[in-house]
Design a protein around this motif. Structure first.
Motif, mmCIF file in Angstrom:
data_model
loop_
_atom_site.group_PDB
_atom_site.id
_atom_site.type_symbol
_atom_site.label_atom_id
_atom_site.label_comp_id
_atom_site.label_asym_id
_atom_site.label_seq_id
_atom_site.Cartn_x
_atom_site.Cartn_y
_atom_site.Cartn_z
ATOM 1 N N GLY A 253 0.839 -1.256 -0.407
ATOM 2 C CA GLY A 253 0.063 0.075 -0.046
ATOM 3 C C GLY A 253 0.565 1.942 -0.078
ATOM 4 O O GLY A 253 1.805 1.319 -1.070
ATOM 5 N N ARG A 254 1.311 1.636 0.950
ATOM 6 C CA ARG A 254 1.530 3.132 1.146
ATOM 7 C C ARG A 254 3.010 2.754 1.804
ATOM 8 O O ARG A 254 3.330 4.031 2.683
ATOM 9 N N ALA A 255 2.945 2.271 2.456
ATOM 10 C CA ALA A 255 3.874 1.302 3.286
ATOM 11 C C ALA A 255 5.150 0.705 2.584
ATOM 12 O O ALA A 255 5.025 0.543 1.211
ATOM 13 N N ASN A 256 6.637 1.589 3.119
ATOM 14 C CA ASN A 256 7.640 0.342 2.923
ATOM 15 C C ASN A 256 8.044 -0.554 3.823
ATOM 16 O O ASN A 256 8.263 -0.680 5.057
ATOM 17 N N THR A 257 9.024 -1.470 2.633
ATOM 18 C CA THR A 257 9.342 -2.236 2.999
ATOM 19 C C THR A 257 10.754 -2.296 1.970
ATOM 20 O O THR A 257 11.314 -2.610 1.124
ATOM 21 N N ALA A 258 11.677 -3.335 3.518
ATOM 22 C CA ALA A 258 13.143 -4.053 2.932
ATOM 23 C C ALA A 258 13.827 -5.105 3.393
ATOM 24 O O ALA A 258 13.216 -5.442 4.664
ATOM 25 N N VAL A 259 14.854 -5.549 2.513
ATOM 26 C CA VAL A 259 15.566 -6.494 3.810
ATOM 27 C C VAL A 259 16.354 -6.072 3.240
ATOM 28 O O VAL A 259 17.373 -5.760 2.659
ATOM 29 N N GLU A 260 17.641 -6.930 4.887
ATOM 30 C CA GLU A 260 18.861 -6.103 5.048
ATOM 31 C C GLU A 260 19.281 -7.405 5.538
ATOM 32 O O GLU A 260 18.969 -8.566 6.543
ATOM 33 N N LEU A 261 20.572 -8.064 4.972
ATOM 34 C CA LEU A 261 21.653 -8.836 5.154
ATOM 35 C C LEU A 261 22.750 -8.212 6.180
ATOM 36 O O LEU A 261 23.499 -7.549 4.926
ATOM 37 N N ALA A 262 22.865 -9.026 6.181
ATOM 38 C CA ALA A 262 24.630 -8.384 7.927
ATOM 39 C C ALA A 262 25.762 -9.596 8.117
ATOM 40 O O ALA A 262 25.366 -10.707 8.540
ATOM 41 N N LEU A 263 26.809 -9.449 7.797
ATOM 42 C CA LEU A 263 27.745 -10.588 8.003
ATOM 43 C C LEU A 263 28.846 -9.624 9.068
ATOM 44 O O LEU A 263 28.870 -8.716 8.520
#
Length: 242
Positions: A102-112
């Motif tokens: 909808g009007r929301a942002n989403t994201a995925v993050e990978l950390a090592l």
């Protein structure tokens, strides 16, 4: 606490429109721009504060977080944290946007990176899913804008022997060049340990008004944390855009 957290989740779905915050995982940095946060947290055992037990030393916690817009769809950064005598981690991460809800942002993050436990360093990995949405509303005939963000993460520490789930919520108001309130609720659950909850209401203080919305900010917060012990703390941070 559960009822308060449920109300916070309900508030998310009442937001009206997207608006990028100063700092939240669901939003990427613009290409060629960055953000950093340096923090120091000092805590004291709550029972000692009330005079019910001897003073228990709780190590100070130091953190540094920096991110940079490498590309329109890639933000990279570093996450450092040290709790003297207890634990530490040093991570490099990359974030990429997911489809909007909808009007929301989403994201995925990978950390090592690496984590330290009992003075031994070992590999560490983290995956985070982020949801963020801005809002515009009115309160007592005054226009208010801000953002709400949720970050759900899973960490593998010490070669996967220690696994932790984390769910963090942040609510903040946008007031460029002025005092602005901020509320952070951080929860975590490690296998074999009790749930940890930290609630930190804070105030963002601009340090150089002439820079407007890009002014460095001092963030002053008071934290109540329930983990192995219950503690009260003061959290100080410097936020800076570059």
């Amino acid at each position: 606490m559960c009822h308060q957290f449920a109300r916070l989740l309900a508030l998310i779905f009442a937001c009206l429109m997207p608006l990028a915050p100063v700092f939240a995982g669901a939003w990427l940095q613009q290409e060629g721009q960055g953000f950093s946060a340096t923090s120091l947290t000092l805590r004291r055992d709550l029972a000692a504060v009330r005079g019910l037990s001897p003073v228990q030393r709780i190590p100070a916690e130091f953190g540094y977080y920096g991110e940079y817009g490498l590309h329109a769809r890639w933000t990279v950064g570093v996450d450092l944290n040290v709790s003297r005598g207890r634990s530490a981690h040093a991570l490099l991460f990359a974030r990429r946007p997911l489809p909007q809800l909808g009007r929301a942002n989403t994201a995925v993050e990978l950390a090592l990176g690496l984590n330290q436990s009992s003075e031994v360093w070992a590999p560490m990995q983290r995956v985070t899913l982020s949801y963020g949405r801005g809002f515009d509303t009115r309160w007592r005939d005054r226009a208010l804008s801000g953002w709400i963000a949720l970050d759900l993460g899973h960490e593998w520490r010490s070669k996967g022997r220690e696994q932790t789930w984390k769910l963090d919520a942040t609510v903040g108001l946008n007031r460029p060049g002025k005092l602005a309130p901020l509320l952070q609720v951080e929860t975590s659950k490690t296998a074999g340990a009790a749930v940890s909850v930290a609630v930190t209401p804070s105030l963002r203080v601009p340090l150089a008004r002439r820079f407007g919305q890009d002014a460095p900010e001092l963030v002053i917060g008071f934290q109540h944390k329930r983990a192995e012990t219950r503690s009260l703390g003061v959290k100080l941070a410097i936020w800076h855009r570059f």
